[in-house]
Design a protein around this motif. Structure first.
Motif, PDB file in Angstrom:
ATOM      1  N   GLY A   1      45.574  44.397  15.346  1.00 26.19           N
ATOM      2  CA  GLY A   1      45.704  44.828  16.591  1.00 26.19           C
ATOM      3  C   GLY A   1      45.956  44.073  17.685  1.00 26.19           C
ATOM      4  O   GLY A   1      46.825  44.106  18.638  1.00 26.19           O
ATOM      5  N   PHE A   2      45.042  42.852  17.735  1.00 24.88           N
ATOM      6  CA  PHE A   2      45.124  41.649  18.519  1.00 24.88           C
ATOM      7  C   PHE A   2      46.712  41.182  18.626  1.00 24.88           C
ATOM      8  O   PHE A   2      47.467  40.864  19.530  1.00 24.88           O
ATOM      9  CB  PHE A   2      44.080  40.710  18.512  1.00 24.88           C
ATOM     10  CG  PHE A   2      44.284  39.432  19.198  1.00 24.88           C
ATOM     11  CD1 PHE A   2      43.969  39.290  20.475  1.00 24.88           C
ATOM     12  CD2 PHE A   2      44.990  38.242  18.578  1.00 24.88           C
ATOM     13  CE1 PHE A   2      44.014  38.097  21.228  1.00 24.88           C
ATOM     14  CE2 PHE A   2      45.087  37.104  19.464  1.00 24.88           C
ATOM     15  CZ  PHE A   2      44.769  37.088  20.606  1.00 24.88           C
ATOM     16  N   LEU A   3      47.398  40.975  17.320  1.00 26.17           N
ATOM     17  CA  LEU A   3      48.493  40.028  17.218  1.00 26.17           C
ATOM     18  C   LEU A   3      49.818  40.816  17.447  1.00 26.17           C
ATOM     19  O   LEU A   3      50.781  40.434  17.761  1.00 26.17           O
ATOM     20  CB  LEU A   3      48.421  39.547  15.661  1.00 26.17           C
ATOM     21  CG  LEU A   3      47.503  38.502  15.456  1.00 26.17           C
ATOM     22  CD1 LEU A   3      47.486  38.186  13.920  1.00 26.17           C
ATOM     23  CD2 LEU A   3      47.807  37.108  16.141  1.00 26.17           C
ATOM     24  N   ASN A   4      49.595  42.437  17.438  1.00 23.53           N
ATOM     25  CA  ASN A   4      50.736  43.172  17.686  1.00 23.53           C
ATOM     26  C   ASN A   4      50.682  43.704  19.083  1.00 23.53           C
ATOM     27  O   ASN A   4      51.706  44.283  19.493  1.00 23.53           O
ATOM     28  CB  ASN A   4      50.821  44.387  16.696  1.00 23.53           C
ATOM     29  CG  ASN A   4      50.886  44.199  15.311  1.00 23.53           C
ATOM     30  OD1 ASN A   4      52.146  43.791  15.287  1.00 23.53           O
ATOM     31  ND2 ASN A   4      50.253  44.293  14.312  1.00 23.53           N
ATOM     32  N   SER A   5      49.700  43.085  19.929  1.00 21.28           N
ATOM     33  CA  SER A   5      49.843  43.314  21.262  1.00 21.28           C
ATOM     34  C   SER A   5      50.867  42.818  22.249  1.00 21.28           C
ATOM     35  O   SER A   5      51.433  41.813  21.623  1.00 21.28           O
ATOM     36  CB  SER A   5      48.506  42.947  21.883  1.00 21.28           C
ATOM     37  OG  SER A   5      48.388  41.628  22.138  1.00 21.28           O
ATOM     38  N   SER A   6      51.096  43.297  23.424  1.00 16.39           N
ATOM     39  CA  SER A   6      52.334  42.963  23.924  1.00 16.39           C
ATOM     40  C   SER A   6      51.986  41.590  24.889  1.00 16.39           C
ATOM     41  O   SER A   6      52.899  40.678  24.717  1.00 16.39           O
ATOM     42  CB  SER A   6      52.635  44.075  25.322  1.00 16.39           C
ATOM     43  OG  SER A   6      52.898  45.199  24.808  1.00 16.39           O
TER      44      SER A   6
ATOM     45  N   ILE B   1      49.202  41.258  34.503  1.00 18.56           N
ATOM     46  CA  ILE B   1      49.542  42.218  33.677  1.00 18.56           C
ATOM     47  C   ILE B   1      51.079  42.720  34.062  1.00 18.56           C
ATOM     48  O   ILE B   1      51.784  42.825  33.164  1.00 18.56           O
ATOM     49  CB  ILE B   1      48.733  43.230  33.580  1.00 18.56           C
ATOM     50  CG1 ILE B   1      47.369  43.011  33.082  1.00 18.56           C
ATOM     51  CG2 ILE B   1      49.174  44.553  32.927  1.00 18.56           C
ATOM     52  CD1 ILE B   1      46.241  43.950  33.257  1.00 18.56           C
ATOM     53  N   LYS B   2      51.485  42.747  35.227  1.00 17.62           N
ATOM     54  CA  LYS B   2      52.628  43.175  35.760  1.00 17.62           C
ATOM     55  C   LYS B   2      53.774  42.346  35.339  1.00 17.62           C
ATOM     56  O   LYS B   2      54.895  42.811  34.957  1.00 17.62           O
ATOM     57  CB  LYS B   2      52.736  43.312  37.234  1.00 17.62           C
ATOM     58  CG  LYS B   2      53.952  43.785  37.630  1.00 17.62           C
ATOM     59  CD  LYS B   2      53.854  44.014  39.174  1.00 17.62           C
ATOM     60  CE  LYS B   2      54.946  44.712  40.181  1.00 17.62           C
ATOM     61  NZ  LYS B   2      54.995  44.744  41.468  1.00 17.62           N
ATOM     62  N   ILE B   3      53.413  40.632  35.302  1.00 18.22           N
ATOM     63  CA  ILE B   3      54.387  39.796  35.014  1.00 18.22           C
ATOM     64  C   ILE B   3      54.707  40.074  33.175  1.00 18.22           C
ATOM     65  O   ILE B   3      55.785  39.962  32.904  1.00 18.22           O
ATOM     66  CB  ILE B   3      53.653  38.589  34.964  1.00 18.22           C
ATOM     67  CG1 ILE B   3      53.846  38.061  36.650  1.00 18.22           C
ATOM     68  CG2 ILE B   3      54.593  37.496  34.373  1.00 18.22           C
ATOM     69  CD1 ILE B   3      53.098  36.949  36.819  1.00 18.22           C
ATOM     70  N   ILE B   4      53.597  40.235  32.349  1.00 18.38           N
ATOM     71  CA  ILE B   4      53.851  40.547  31.109  1.00 18.38           C
ATOM     72  C   ILE B   4      54.597  41.773  30.802  1.00 18.38           C
ATOM     73  O   ILE B   4      55.552  41.617  30.040  1.00 18.38           O
ATOM     74  CB  ILE B   4      52.487  40.591  30.423  1.00 18.38           C
ATOM     75  CG1 ILE B   4      51.805  39.163  30.526  1.00 18.38           C
ATOM     76  CG2 ILE B   4      52.453  41.060  28.953  1.00 18.38           C
ATOM     77  CD1 ILE B   4      50.150  39.419  30.326  1.00 18.38           C
ATOM     78  N   LYS B   5      54.293  42.883  31.520  1.00 26.43           N
ATOM     79  CA  LYS B   5      54.959  43.959  31.443  1.00 26.43           C
ATOM     80  C   LYS B   5      56.721  44.076  31.639  1.00 26.43           C
ATOM     81  O   LYS B   5      57.370  44.373  31.084  1.00 26.43           O
ATOM     82  CB  LYS B   5      54.483  45.320  32.009  1.00 26.43           C
ATOM     83  CG  LYS B   5      53.004  45.887  31.472  1.00 26.43           C
ATOM     84  CD  LYS B   5      52.361  46.840  32.227  1.00 26.43           C
ATOM     85  CE  LYS B   5      51.223  47.243  31.537  1.00 26.43           C
ATOM     86  NZ  LYS B   5      50.650  48.525  32.190  1.00 26.43           N
ATOM     87  N   GLY B   6      56.913  43.072  32.917  1.00 26.66           N
ATOM     88  CA  GLY B   6      58.298  42.924  33.114  1.00 26.66           C
ATOM     89  C   GLY B   6      59.097  42.144  31.975  1.00 26.66           C
ATOM     90  O   GLY B   6      60.170  42.482  31.981  1.00 26.66           O
ATOM     91  N   ALA B   7      58.319  41.152  31.732  1.00 25.68           N
ATOM     92  CA  ALA B   7      58.960  40.209  30.517  1.00 25.68           C
ATOM     93  C   ALA B   7      59.153  41.224  29.340  1.00 25.68           C
ATOM     94  O   ALA B   7      60.342  40.963  28.709  1.00 25.68           O
ATOM     95  CB  ALA B   7      57.932  38.960  30.187  1.00 25.68           C
ATOM     96  N   ALA B   8      58.458  41.949  28.933  1.00 18.43           N
ATOM     97  CA  ALA B   8      58.511  43.072  27.706  1.00 18.43           C
ATOM     98  C   ALA B   8      59.674  43.895  28.032  1.00 18.43           C
ATOM     99  O   ALA B   8      60.652  44.028  27.084  1.00 18.43           O
ATOM    100  CB  ALA B   8      57.287  43.719  27.478  1.00 18.43           C
TER     101      ALA B   8
END
Length: 236
Positions: A130-135, A219-226
């Motif tokens: 679960g951890f390694l597959n996370s965004s 979290i917003k930065i990470i989602k934006g990168a995704a």
């Protein structure tokens, strides 16, 4: 008949070399009794030699098979005992250019192409799946741990540098929730390989954010990168 008596005596005493010499003498006497010429004797000797080699070959094959069977049985028993210690493993490819791909596997399958694996206790493996597959973890890998010559390549020595939170009393509840969600995904995928697990994956993402104590801005930065990665991959 004296020669035959000596052969039988030597066989009882297990004297192989003496027995062979006596058998050769007996053959000569039989050839002489039948008045066989040299060509006829050579023909018989060649046929007997071929049969002897075939017999020895069969004995060797039989011995090898018995040794293999013994080895296989002991290896199988060792594997069955080992499964008590760990119930599964994580397989992951050498290159993950588009998305994180760490697969939990517990049925004894192996990758037909170059890949790596992680082994350990069942609960640890499911937590790591679960951890390694996370965004967030894929964001970390893309930014800091992948590459070095090939786009999306994840080398094992770089994976070992990944700051994975250890399981503690403080985060045990979060870890248990991740494991439970991984179990839900595995169970549903077993029933339907096309099962859409995005809802569960999103919940795991949020739990991983909590593990790292990330705030809304991070979290917003990470989602934006995704989203940017998805857009780039579609364009390609």
């Amino acid at each position: 008949m004296e020669c035959v008596g000596e052969i039988l005596t030597n066989k009882k005493q297990d004297s192989t070399s003496d027995t062979k010499a006596l058998e050769s003498r007996l053959d000569s006497l039989i050839y002489k009794a039948y008045g066989l010429n040299e060509n006829e004797i050579n023909l018989i000797e060649t046929e007997l030699s071929t049969r002897e080699r075939e017999r020895e070959r069969t004995e060797i094959i039989d011995k090898i098979y018995r040794l293999y069977t013994q080895f296989y049985d002991s290896a199988y028993n060792f594997t069955m005992e080992a499964q008590v210690a760990y119930q599964g493993k994580i397989l992951y490819p050498c290159i993950m250019a588009n998305e994180s791909c760490f697969v939990y596997e517990e049925k004894g399958f192996f990758a037909p192409a170059p890949a790596n694996l992680i082994t350990g206790k069942e609960c640890d493996m499911k937590y790591l799946t679960g951890f390694l597959n996370s965004s967030f973890v894929y964001f970390l890998m893309r930014e800091f741990y992948m590459g070095g010559g090939i786009e999306g390549e994840l080398k094992t020595n770089n994976l070992l540098k990944l700051p994975i939170p250890k399981i503690t009393k403080a985060n045990q509840t979060i870890v248990n929730q991740i494991i439970a969600l991984v179990d839900e995904i595995l169970q549903n995928k077993a029933k339907d390989k096309n099962f859409n697990s995005l809802e569960f994956e999103s919940k795991i993402d949020n739990l991983v954010y909590k593990l790292y104590n990330l705030d809304e801005k991070e979290i917003k930065i990470i989602k934006g990168a995704a989203r940017r990665d998805i857009f780039i991959n579609k364009e390609l």
